[in-house]
Structures are given as C-alpha cells and as structure tokens.
Design a protein around this motif. Sequence first.
Motif, PDB file in Angstrom:
ATOM      1  N   GLU A 175       0.823  -1.205   0.000  1.00 60.80           N
ATOM      2  CA  GLU A 175       0.000   0.000   0.000  1.00 60.80           C
ATOM      3  C   GLU A 175       0.858   1.256   0.000  1.00 60.80           C
ATOM      4  N   THR A 226       0.340   5.831  -0.362  1.00 61.89           N
ATOM      5  CA  THR A 226      -0.662   6.882  -0.178  1.00 61.89           C
ATOM      6  C   THR A 226      -1.529   7.009  -1.424  1.00 61.89           C
ATOM      7  N   GLY A 246      -2.710   4.388  -2.984  1.00 61.23           N
ATOM      8  CA  GLY A 246      -3.594   3.232  -3.031  1.00 61.23           C
ATOM      9  C   GLY A 246      -2.853   1.911  -3.033  1.00 61.23           C
ATOM     10  N   SER A 271      -1.955  -0.700 -10.142  1.00 54.62           N
ATOM     11  CA  SER A 271      -3.016  -0.608  -9.135  1.00 54.62           C
ATOM     12  C   SER A 271      -3.760  -1.917  -8.939  1.00 54.62           C
ATOM     13  N   SER A 320     -14.579   0.150  -2.022  1.00 59.09           N
ATOM     14  CA  SER A 320     -13.526   1.151  -2.144  1.00 59.09           C
ATOM     15  C   SER A 320     -14.008   2.442  -1.491  1.00 59.09           C
ATOM     16  N   SER A 321     -13.055   3.271  -1.128  1.00 61.68           N
ATOM     17  CA  SER A 321     -13.383   4.567  -0.545  1.00 61.68           C
ATOM     18  C   SER A 321     -14.032   5.447  -1.602  1.00 61.68           C
ATOM     19  N   SER A 326     -12.611   6.613  -5.259  1.00 62.25           N
ATOM     20  CA  SER A 326     -11.380   5.883  -5.544  1.00 62.25           C
ATOM     21  C   SER A 326     -11.703   4.465  -5.994  1.00 62.25           C
ATOM     22  N   HIS A 382      -8.341   2.613  -3.155  1.00 65.00           N
ATOM     23  CA  HIS A 382      -8.288   2.884  -1.716  1.00 65.00           C
ATOM     24  C   HIS A 382      -9.507   2.189  -1.126  1.00 65.00           C
ATOM     25  N   LYS A 406      -8.783  -2.485   5.887  1.00 64.58           N
ATOM     26  CA  LYS A 406      -7.633  -3.310   5.471  1.00 64.58           C
ATOM     27  C   LYS A 406      -7.889  -4.767   5.826  1.00 64.58           C
TER      28      LYS A 406
END
Length: 169
Positions: free
Chosen positions: A97, A99, A101, A132, A147-148, A151, A154, A158
């Motif tokens: 991971e 920042t 993604g 990715s 996903s967030s 995004s 992201h 986890k």
Amino acid sequence: KKIGPFPSDSNTLCEDCHPEEVDAWRGSPMGRSMGPASRIGRQVPPRATVKHPLTGELFKIDVGPKNTLQFAGPNGAERQANWVIGSGQHTHSFMWETTQGLRVMPLTWYAGKGWDLTPGYTVSAHPSFYRSVNVECINCHGKRIPSSAGSTNHFTTKDFAPIQCEQCH
C-alpha cells in the motif's frame, strides 16, 4: 435462504449451522485466496532474481525477518509485501500500500514454475511497482470490500480476507 447483512467474518456466522462446510472451506483454495503476506514467507523459495525479457531490468525477491517478503526493482526501488492474493494452488501474488492506493508487486510465484513477472508487468512499458489493485481485483479474489468514495484502489478497511461464504451462496 440468504440472510444479511453479514458481519465482517460471515464464515463464523455460517459455521454455527454448517461447521463441516466451513472447515472444508478453510482447507480449500477459496479459504486461502487472500490474507497477510507473512503467512506465505516459508512456502515460497526465499530468494529469486527475474530478468525482464524486454527491458533487461532485474526484479528481486527475498524473504526477510518474520517471513516478510522484500521486493527490489530497477533503480534500487524496494517494497515490502503486506498481503497475498492466491492460494498457491496456481499462484501467489503480493500487494502493498502507498498513499496513492493498493498496488501489486512485479513478481508472482507460480506453482510448478517458480518466480516470474506478474501479469501486466510483461510489457516493455511496465508500471514498475505502481500497477493498481482495484475493487474488482479484491472482490473477485477475496472478501468483498468497498472502495473509498471517489477511488478504485483505496479501501474502507484493510480487512483483506479470503472469499467468504455469501459470495457464492
């Protein structure tokens, strides 16, 4: 009959009524389809170097302390794997991971073949360590995780875990 919503470990809920099926699932490839990378460290050859057939670049893998998997690539870039995708029946691919993604490592362990480039890294303009891992990858190979907002790589948690019972039933 489908019930829900399911808690984060839906297989525990299923185990109340179907203990034999859940026990069988735990030993199956689906029950090992995703998880912490540290569980794989002693199951794969501890060191390898793979030369990219088109660029000549070298990618390396080394099993470090506490079964950590250390990957090194061109220009001295180094990354540590956090999670594994795949049961090992066919492959073990690895994620880390940033920042920006979730990313997939450039080397995959293939059953019967050993270490080689991960699919998508075989082209001359490969993405180095920056391919990715998106929501489609996660939701096909493991427990469904959204996903967030805004995004595709992201995630809201986890809690990367194997395929869960309700994904098929």
